[in-house]
Design an enzyme around this catalytic site. Structure first.
Site, PDB file in Angstrom:
ATOM      1  N   HIS A  36      46.434  42.402  34.541  1.00 55.64           N
ATOM      2  CA  HIS A  36      45.294  43.281  34.796  1.00 55.64           C
ATOM      3  C   HIS A  36      44.504  43.524  33.508  1.00 55.64           C
ATOM      4  CE1 HIS A  36      43.633  47.450  35.670  1.00 55.64           C
ATOM      5  NE2 HIS A  36      43.141  46.734  36.654  1.00 55.64           N
ATOM      6  N   HIS A  78      35.200  46.015  32.145  1.00 57.07           N
ATOM      7  CA  HIS A  78      35.592  46.675  33.384  1.00 57.07           C
ATOM      8  C   HIS A  78      34.494  47.540  34.002  1.00 57.07           C
ATOM      9  CE1 HIS A  78      37.456  49.769  35.972  1.00 57.07           C
ATOM     10  NE2 HIS A  78      38.087  48.707  36.425  1.00 57.07           N
TER      11      HIS A  78
HETATM   12 CA    CA Z   1      39.328  44.621  38.382  1.00 52.59          CA
END
Ligand code: CA
Length: 341
Positions: A36, A78
């Site tokens: 992630h 992000h």
């Molecule tokens: Ca994402």
């Protein structure tokens, strides 16, 4: 004589072949580890360093969140705003919008490249979001374009002889359009350029907006694997009906378009403590609709209240709920769990 030859054949060919097939089948069932934002538990998210670390930790896929710069270059970040992971407020103090925030879309790539990326912090207080992670302000990390990152991952694949996949997310396509930028076709052209085209290629494309997911498939011709991200809450700002999409009927409906779903862990394990936790039917219903399930996000420093430990969480997700993969900030911990299976 014939009997002996037959026996030899079994020993030399059929037996190893059977073992090989069994091992392939067993491997096919192992969940995939998705780093992630890279190994973001250890090095600031979405830096090439974080991706290299995740690659070395043997993650199966590395995630990219993608937004556009002012000159329409996809960059790996992000959020639409960049004030929580860079020194933009110091370098360009007069470039904030009325809401007090700085947006990638207001800066050219040349300007974004002047910024230093740092561990995520609270833009108001300056305090780190995860205090035990990499210290803020240390290191010389920069914002990476999608092309730079794909080039980097493919180079690492060559030098290590591995085939680590990519897991790009198109961020806020509706918002980008409102601002006069169309992000999806630009991202698709780069994926195409780097050879990510079909469902056989090591790529899952993901998005939270149902209209864009449909558009990617039906209008823009994306033929690779596609994942509908789900929130655990109500309708999205763009109108995506998450409560409906989480139902048996909703999952069956989107299975005509996508290959999988990315729900929050809380949509699979509910409850307030390990004592009252329950596994929902979400994965069961998704599997019945032929969808893979890759929940987000396992963080060693932010475990859900429903689990006792990181291993407890993975036991529940993979053994009981039978999820097919997991987004994790700590790829090594998840890889370790999978490798002992
Ligand atoms: Ca994402």
């Amino acid at each position: 004589m014939m009997k002996a030859v037959f026996k030899l054949m079994i020993l030399r060919f059929l037996f190893p072949l059977t073992l090989f097939v069994v091992s392939i089948l067993a491997k096919a069932e192992l969940p995939i580890v998705i780093a992630h934002r890279g190994a973001s538990g250890y090095i600031p998210e979405h830096t090439l360093e974080a991706k290299a670390m995740a690659h070395a930790m043997r993650a199966d896929f590395l995630e990219q969140d993608i937004v556009l710069s002012k000159d329409n270059i996809p960059v790996v970040l992000h959020d639409a705003h960049i004030d929580t992971v860079t020194d933009v407020a110091t370098k360009f103090p007069d470039r904030k919008r009325e809401d007090g925030r700085y947006y990638a879309l207001d800066f050219s790539l040349a300007e974004l490249k002047q910024l230093r990326v740092t561990e995520r912090f609270n833009a108001k207080t300056g305090k780190p979001v995860y205090p035990k992670r990499f210290p803020g302000g240390i290191g010389r990390f920069e914002i990476v374009t999608l092309e730079e990152e794909l080039e980097f991952i493919q180079a690492l694949n060559q030098s290590t002889g591995r085939d680590v996949g990519i897991y790009p997310e198109i961020k806020k396509p509706g918002w980008h359009r409102e601002q006069g930028h169309d992000i999806s076709p630009i991202v698709l052209s780069i994926l195409e350029k780097f050879g990510y085209r079909t469902k056989e290629d090591a790529c899952f494309l993901q998005c939270f907006e149902i209209a864009e997911v449909k558009r990617l498939r039906e209008e823009l011709g994306w033929k690779g694997r596609l994942v509908m991200l789900l929130s655990g809450g109500g309708k999205g700002k763009d109108g995506t009906d998450f409560p409906y999409l989480r139902t048996e009927e909703g999952l069956l409906g989107i299975s005509a378009i996508v290959d999988g779903i990315g729900p929050p862990i809380g949509s699979i394990i509910t409850g307030k403590s390990p004592e009252d936790r329950q596994i929902t039917d979400l994965v069961k219903h998704a599997h019945a609709a032929n969808l893979v399930v890759h929940p987000y996000t396992r963080r060693s420093d932010e475990l859900p209240a429903t689990v006792r430990s990181a291993d407890d969480l993975m036991d529940l997700l993979f053994r009981e709920a039978e999820a097919d993969g997991l987004f994790t900030d700590f790829p090594d911990v998840t890889v370790k769990w999978v490798e002992k299976e």
